[in-house]
Design an enzyme around this catalytic site. Structure first.
Site, PDB file in Angstrom:
ATOM      1  N   HIS A 167       9.114  -0.708  -2.386  1.00 53.29           N
ATOM      2  CA  HIS A 167       9.729   0.173  -1.406  1.00 53.29           C
ATOM      3  C   HIS A 167      10.778   1.100  -2.019  1.00 53.29           C
ATOM      4  O   HIS A 167      11.248   2.016  -1.340  1.00 53.29           O
ATOM      5  CB  HIS A 167      10.355  -0.600  -0.236  1.00 53.29           C
ATOM      6  CG  HIS A 167       9.341  -1.225   0.672  1.00 53.29           C
ATOM      7  ND1 HIS A 167       9.686  -1.890   1.832  1.00 53.29           N
ATOM      8  CD2 HIS A 167       7.986  -1.316   0.595  1.00 53.29           C
ATOM      9  CE1 HIS A 167       8.595  -2.355   2.423  1.00 53.29           C
ATOM     10  NE2 HIS A 167       7.544  -2.016   1.682  1.00 53.29           N
ATOM     11  N   HIS A 197       0.802  -1.225   0.000  1.00 55.86           N
ATOM     12  CA  HIS A 197       0.000   0.000   0.000  1.00 55.86           C
ATOM     13  C   HIS A 197       0.834   1.274   0.000  1.00 55.86           C
ATOM     14  O   HIS A 197       0.304   2.361   0.218  1.00 55.86           O
ATOM     15  CB  HIS A 197      -0.968   0.006   1.194  1.00 55.86           C
ATOM     16  CG  HIS A 197      -0.481  -0.738   2.393  1.00 55.86           C
ATOM     17  ND1 HIS A 197      -1.153  -1.810   2.914  1.00 55.86           N
ATOM     18  CD2 HIS A 197       0.624  -0.600   3.143  1.00 55.86           C
ATOM     19  CE1 HIS A 197      -0.500  -2.292   3.961  1.00 55.86           C
ATOM     20  NE2 HIS A 197       0.572  -1.575   4.115  1.00 55.86           N
TER      21      HIS A 197
END
Length: 445
Positions: free
Chosen positions: A198, A169
């Site tokens: 990430h 998310h």
């Protein structure tokens, strides 16, 4: 009737959020929801929470709970993976042993030494889940939330034929944050991103068809970025695109902040943040058990988790747009072709369809490449049982590179392997292979 299996359902708060999303779709309100965990107490609590959530939403799913993974997976259409092998104890080791060598981290779950160790603990278990799926639900789709995301998707692609997509998310929350910084409703903002999990960048962001990067530039220039996001603001100043993962993550993905003068204080870098989250999650679990026993209500709000979006799109044919972690295969032209990348994807009745993107700016691709090297070495170590590759993966950690000698890096890695032996495979001197295949931890926390 759709059969959705949650593996690692003992992560009770995340399970509640997922169920809130799943059961908000009309076609999923009578689905079969199967909860699996290896911890009987956590599984019981998760089952109670599932029944409460269904009742609060007026849904009538069939809810099952099983300690037996193969039993839970049998006949599944979708499998959601949220395990964390080793749980809180392993996480503390990932922080404590590097600290003895003068290394300090914020999250330590992606590409740093903690990411390497987490990958070594988790890859064998996830491959075991996939092997069970091949036997008892070969057509099911595996939706992975577990970190280290890229390593797991890479290992699954190399070692199995299971349909797999990784979900995170971070892009969703980055778009919401940027919208707040520039004062526009996040629901009206559209964006694209590309990179790896990430370590991706917002490549396009618009409000009403208007590019809002100039507004973001103004917010950075006028010091309107909150204190907890100053690392990303600094990276944006230098690299030209906004990173999609939080500042506390990016502080440890490079050698430019931690251990550099007063940077930890100046950029408000929360050293040890993940350990505090672990403690909060354990406290939240205890409070959840108390509230369930007292029949107190919980707040339910849709969290926008992509797992529910995918199930909705595939079961109804209603096309949806998500961000997916998949193998590259030319999707991001200037990242390694065999890497796991994070890109936009469309979902419809036929599945998940990643979108090819333009090459990233060279400086952004260069920032990402060392992380891919760490992932490649960890996956190689796990699949080929190559201990040397473990050391080489740890050497890619930018915090290790900036602080340790080669001898120190070797000794620290040996100490970590010894301390985490109960969760590691026999080829590393561990005992995990003597455990049941279902021997994953019960929580993402």
């Amino acid at each position: 009737m759709t059969r959705i299996v949650l593996v690692g359902a003992g992560s009770v708060e995340f399970t509640r959020n997922l169920l809130g999303d799943f059961l908000s779709y009309p076609e999923q309100r009578d689905a079969t929801i199967v909860l699996h965990d290896i911890d009987p107490e956590l599984l019981s609590t998760a089952a109670q929470m599932a029944h409460w959530t269904a009742g609060a939403l007026g849904a009538k799913p069939r809810i099952e709970a099983s300690l037996d993974r193969r039993e839970a997976l049998t006949g599944a259409d979708f499998v959601v993976n949220t395990i964390q092998v080793g749980g809180a104890r392993a996480t503390h080791i990932d922080f404590d042993i590097p600290a003895r060598f003068g290394l300090h981290y914020t999250i330590n779950d992606t590409i740093n030494v903690g990411g390497v160790m987490r990958g070594l603990r988790t890859i064998p278990v996830v491959l075991g889940i996939a092997a069970d799926m091949a036997d008892v639900c070969p057509d099911a789709m595996l939706l992975n939330y577990t970190n280290p995301m890229s390593m797991l998707i890479w290992a699954l692609a190399a070692g199995t034929g299971i349909k797999t997509v990784g979900l995170c998310h971070s892009v969703y929350w980055t778009v919401r944050s940027l919208s707040e910084y520039i004062g526009v409703p996040w629901q009206e903002v559209s964006a694209d991103s590309a990179g790896i999990n990430h370590l991706a960048f917002i490549t396009r962001i618009e409000h009403g068809g208007r590019d809002v990067y100039p507004a973001i530039e103004a917010a950075v220039r006028e010091d309107r970025i909150p204190d907890d996001d100053l690392v990303r603001a600094e990276l944006y100043r230098r690299l030209g695109l906004w990173p999609t993962e939080s500042s506390e993550h990016h502080a440890e993905y490079n050698p430019w902040f931690i251990g550099k003068g007063d940077s930890v204080d100046r950029f408000h870098i929360p050293i040890g943040e993940y350990l505090r989250r672990v403690d909060r999650n354990l406290a939240e679990y205890a409070e959840t058990k108390r509230r369930l026993a007292a029949r107190e209500p919980f707040e339910i709000e849709q969290s926008g988790e992509y797992a529910a979006v995918i199930v909705h799109a595939i079961t109804t044919g209603e096309r949806q747009r998500i961000v997916a972690n998949v193998m590259n295969d030319g999707l991001v032209p200037n990242l390694a072709g065999n890497a796991c990348v994070e890109v936009p994807a469309d979902v419809d009745r036929t599945g998940v369809h990643p979108t090819a993107v333009a090459p990233l700016p060279l400086q952004c691709a260069a920032y990402i490449h060392p992380a891919i090297d760490a992932q490649a070495l960890t996956v190689h170590a796990a699949l080929e049982r190559d201990r040397d590759a473990v050391y080489h993966a740890v050497l890619q950690d930018p915090i290790v590179q900036s602080r340790l000698t080669l001898e120190q890096a070797w000794r620290m890695t040996d100490d970590l392997i010894t301390a985490e032996a109960e969760w590691l495979p026999a080829w590393l001197g561990g005992s995990a292979e003597a455990m049941p295949v279902s021997g994953a931890s019960s929580s993402r926390s």
